[in-house]
Enzyme design. Structure first.
Site, mmCIF file in Angstrom:
data_model
loop_
_atom_site.group_PDB
_atom_site.id
_atom_site.type_symbol
_atom_site.label_atom_id
_atom_site.label_comp_id
_atom_site.label_asym_id
_atom_site.label_seq_id
_atom_site.Cartn_x
_atom_site.Cartn_y
_atom_site.Cartn_z
ATOM 1 N N GLY A 92 11.580 -3.005 3.773
ATOM 2 C CA GLY A 92 10.914 -4.142 3.980
ATOM 3 C C GLY A 92 10.876 -5.139 2.503
ATOM 4 O O GLY A 92 10.949 -6.262 2.611
ATOM 5 N N MET A 93 10.594 -4.583 1.467
ATOM 6 C CA MET A 93 10.555 -5.142 0.336
ATOM 7 C C MET A 93 11.912 -5.915 0.050
ATOM 8 O O MET A 93 11.971 -7.239 -0.422
ATOM 9 C CB MET A 93 10.247 -4.414 -0.869
ATOM 10 C CG MET A 93 8.763 -4.101 -0.934
ATOM 11 S SD MET A 93 7.736 -5.569 -1.193
ATOM 12 C CE MET A 93 6.310 -4.874 -1.991
ATOM 13 N N HIS A 126 28.303 -4.429 -10.980
ATOM 14 C CA HIS A 126 29.075 -5.022 -9.879
ATOM 15 C C HIS A 126 28.749 -6.239 -9.103
ATOM 16 O O HIS A 126 29.440 -6.966 -8.857
ATOM 17 C CB HIS A 126 29.751 -4.095 -8.966
ATOM 18 C CG HIS A 126 30.710 -3.039 -9.713
ATOM 19 N ND1 HIS A 126 31.435 -2.152 -9.017
ATOM 20 C CD2 HIS A 126 30.926 -2.651 -10.762
ATOM 21 C CE1 HIS A 126 32.127 -1.411 -10.031
ATOM 22 N NE2 HIS A 126 31.552 -1.795 -11.145
ATOM 23 N N CYS A 179 7.899 -0.325 -1.678
ATOM 24 C CA CYS A 179 7.041 0.064 -0.562
ATOM 25 C C CYS A 179 7.388 1.486 0.115
ATOM 26 O O CYS A 179 7.952 2.183 -0.443
ATOM 27 C CB CYS A 179 7.499 -1.132 0.707
ATOM 28 S SG CYS A 179 9.089 -1.153 1.139
ATOM 29 N N GLY A 180 7.033 1.709 1.343
ATOM 30 C CA GLY A 180 7.165 2.903 1.773
ATOM 31 C C GLY A 180 8.566 3.518 1.889
ATOM 32 O O GLY A 180 9.193 4.743 1.441
ATOM 33 N N ARG A 226 36.760 -8.908 -12.007
ATOM 34 C CA ARG A 226 36.883 -9.246 -10.612
ATOM 35 C C ARG A 226 35.515 -9.341 -9.895
ATOM 36 O O ARG A 226 35.537 -10.259 -8.985
ATOM 37 C CB ARG A 226 37.919 -8.239 -9.896
ATOM 38 C CG ARG A 226 37.292 -7.091 -9.748
ATOM 39 C CD ARG A 226 38.270 -5.736 -8.849
ATOM 40 N NE ARG A 226 38.009 -4.958 -8.611
ATOM 41 C CZ ARG A 226 37.783 -3.751 -9.730
ATOM 42 N NH1 ARG A 226 38.030 -4.006 -10.834
ATOM 43 N NH2 ARG A 226 37.199 -2.529 -9.238
ATOM 44 N N HIS A 240 0.803 -1.098 0.096
ATOM 45 C CA HIS A 240 0.098 -0.181 -0.130
ATOM 46 C C HIS A 240 0.818 1.327 0.053
ATOM 47 O O HIS A 240 0.503 2.324 -0.536
ATOM 48 C CB HIS A 240 -1.061 -0.027 1.205
ATOM 49 C CG HIS A 240 -0.241 -0.165 2.578
ATOM 50 N ND1 HIS A 240 0.211 -1.569 2.882
ATOM 51 C CD2 HIS A 240 0.033 0.731 3.347
ATOM 52 C CE1 HIS A 240 0.923 -1.374 4.296
ATOM 53 N NE2 HIS A 240 0.691 -0.009 4.180
ATOM 54 N N GLY A 294 11.182 1.065 0.991
ATOM 55 C CA GLY A 294 11.942 0.095 -0.079
ATOM 56 C C GLY A 294 12.681 -0.988 0.885
ATOM 57 O O GLY A 294 12.871 -2.045 0.261
#
Length: 150
Positions: free
Chosen positions: A70-71, A98, A65-66, A133, A9, A68
């Site tokens: 939690g996701m 990278h 998400c609000g 690398r 939400h 970022g």
């Protein structure tokens, strides 16, 4: 590219901006929900989108998400997923080049539509730098993942 998109939400208001960017760039969109600002649990949507990437049904995913965060936490619980919260263009590109980032997480309460558009473009425009690398470092991550997760 096929891009899975999911939000809760808190992320829903930014989702339409991201979808427009994806449509403008002619990507195939796999909408994993949600479809309103009604309160929902972010892991439910993070797992669906992350699984699409892990199962090779989508090339990458974008989760909103609000904050970022939690996701990002939820998505990283799926084997083969390399998710990161990015709120600047350098990180959105460099994390792919990278670190083989395959899930971009955005915070709708932190960034605005213009920045979200730029981050999506950077994320989708980048490719992992094979033969460098960075590939050897990624292989260490993959080996750990394979040894400790099913």
């Amino acid at each position: 590219m096929k891009i899975a998109i999911g939000c809760d939400h808190g992320g829903y208001p930014l989702k339409e901006t991201v979808i427009k960017v994806l449509e403008d760039q002619k990507h195939t969109i796999l909408d994993c929900g949600t479809d309103s600002t009604q309160s929902v649990d972010f892991p439910d949507f993070a797992y669906v989108a992350a699984q699409k990437v892990a199962n090779h049904e989508a090339d990458r995913a974008i989760l909103i998400c609000g904050s970022g965060v939690g996701m990002c936490i939820a998505a990283n619980k799926v084997k083969g997923i390399y998710a990161c919260v990015c709120h600047d263009a350098y990180s959105a590109r460099q994390a792919v080049e990278h670190d083989n980032l395959n899930v971009l997480c955005l915070g709708a309460r932190i960034i605005g539509p213009a920045l979200a558009e730029e981050l999506v473009k950077q994320f989708l425009g980048a490719t992992f730098m094979t033969g460098t690398r960075h590939e050897a470092r990624l292989q260490k991550v993959i080996a750990f993942e394979n040894a400790h997760f099913k």
